[in-house]
Design a protein around this motif. Structure first.
Motif, PDB file in Angstrom:
ATOM      1  N   SER A 138      35.886  31.749  45.421  1.00  0.00           N
ATOM      2  CA  SER A 138      35.539  32.916  44.614  1.00  0.00           C
ATOM      3  C   SER A 138      34.037  33.039  44.355  1.00  0.00           C
ATOM      4  CB  SER A 138      36.297  32.886  43.283  1.00  0.00           C
ATOM      5  OG  SER A 138      35.997  31.697  42.574  1.00  0.00           O
ATOM      6  N   ASN A 139      33.260  32.099  44.825  1.00  0.00           N
ATOM      7  CA  ASN A 139      31.802  32.183  44.712  1.00  0.00           C
ATOM      8  C   ASN A 139      31.158  32.899  45.887  1.00  0.00           C
ATOM      9  OD1 ASN A 139      31.792  30.787  42.314  1.00  0.00           O
ATOM     10  ND2 ASN A 139      31.245  28.815  43.221  1.00  0.00           N
ATOM     11  N   SER A 166      33.555  42.172  47.976  1.00  0.00           N
ATOM     12  CA  SER A 166      32.812  41.422  46.970  1.00  0.00           C
ATOM     13  C   SER A 166      33.624  40.227  46.474  1.00  0.00           C
ATOM     14  CB  SER A 166      32.470  42.353  45.805  1.00  0.00           C
ATOM     15  OG  SER A 166      33.652  42.904  45.246  1.00  0.00           O
ATOM     16  N   VAL A 167      33.021  39.408  45.628  1.00  0.00           N
ATOM     17  CA  VAL A 167      33.638  38.132  45.244  1.00  0.00           C
ATOM     18  C   VAL A 167      34.963  38.313  44.507  1.00  0.00           C
ATOM     19  CG1 VAL A 167      31.498  36.829  45.233  1.00  0.00           C
ATOM     20  CG2 VAL A 167      32.198  38.031  43.159  1.00  0.00           C
ATOM     21  N   ARG A 168      35.086  39.356  43.720  1.00  0.00           N
ATOM     22  CA  ARG A 168      36.349  39.590  42.996  1.00  0.00           C
ATOM     23  C   ARG A 168      37.207  40.669  43.652  1.00  0.00           C
ATOM     24  NH1 ARG A 168      32.781  38.369  38.807  1.00  0.00           N
ATOM     25  NH2 ARG A 168      33.458  36.656  37.485  1.00  0.00           N
ATOM     26  N   ASN A 178      41.851  35.199  45.691  1.00  0.00           N
ATOM     27  CA  ASN A 178      41.040  34.020  45.390  1.00  0.00           C
ATOM     28  C   ASN A 178      41.901  32.808  45.041  1.00  0.00           C
ATOM     29  OD1 ASN A 178      38.685  35.390  45.936  1.00  0.00           O
ATOM     30  ND2 ASN A 178      38.220  35.827  43.799  1.00  0.00           N
TER      31      ASN A 178
END
Length: 123
Positions: free
Chosen positions: A29-30, A51-53, A73
């Motif tokens: 998730s980074n 994107s990450v989320r 994630n």
């Protein structure tokens, strides 16, 4: 982070495939994620990014409306759902990870790469 892409195969034009990219080694998730592809004799090109989320997604014009990128994630996995496939989608597909603050829409933004999975679309 180590990435492994899988799910490619042979499909007829108009069909669908879902590619997966499994991550390990670091906190998934980074990382922002992206998918790229490379057809024989051509340069590697951007396909989709997330994107990450997962709140933001980006697509190449050639796949917009047909492909969907997503990520879970909790499963350390990113996906590329490919619908209405065309022969020109034939390529080796790679997943890539970049820093959380970038959008992985270019090879220079990608820090880590998976090994690639072949997608062949027959006419």
């Amino acid at each position: 982070v180590q990435l492994q892409a899988y799910g490619g195969g042979l499909v007829q034009a108009g069909g669908s495939l879902r590619l997966s990219c499994a991550a390990s080694g670091r906190t998934f998730s980074n990382y922002a994620m992206g998918w790229f592809r490379q057809a024989p004799g051509k340069e590697r090109e951007f396909v989709a990014a997330i994107s990450v989320r997962g709140g933001s997604t980006y697509y190449a014009d050639s796949v917009k409306g047909r492909f969907t990128i997503s990520r879970v994630n909790a499963k350390n996995t990113a996906y590329l759902q490919m619908n209405s496939l065309k022969p020109e989608d034939t390529a080796v597909y790679y997943c890539a990870a970049g820093s959380a603050t970038v959008v992985v829409t270019s090879t220079t933004a990608s820090k880590y790469w998976g090994q690639g999975t072949l997608v062949t679309v027959s006419s």
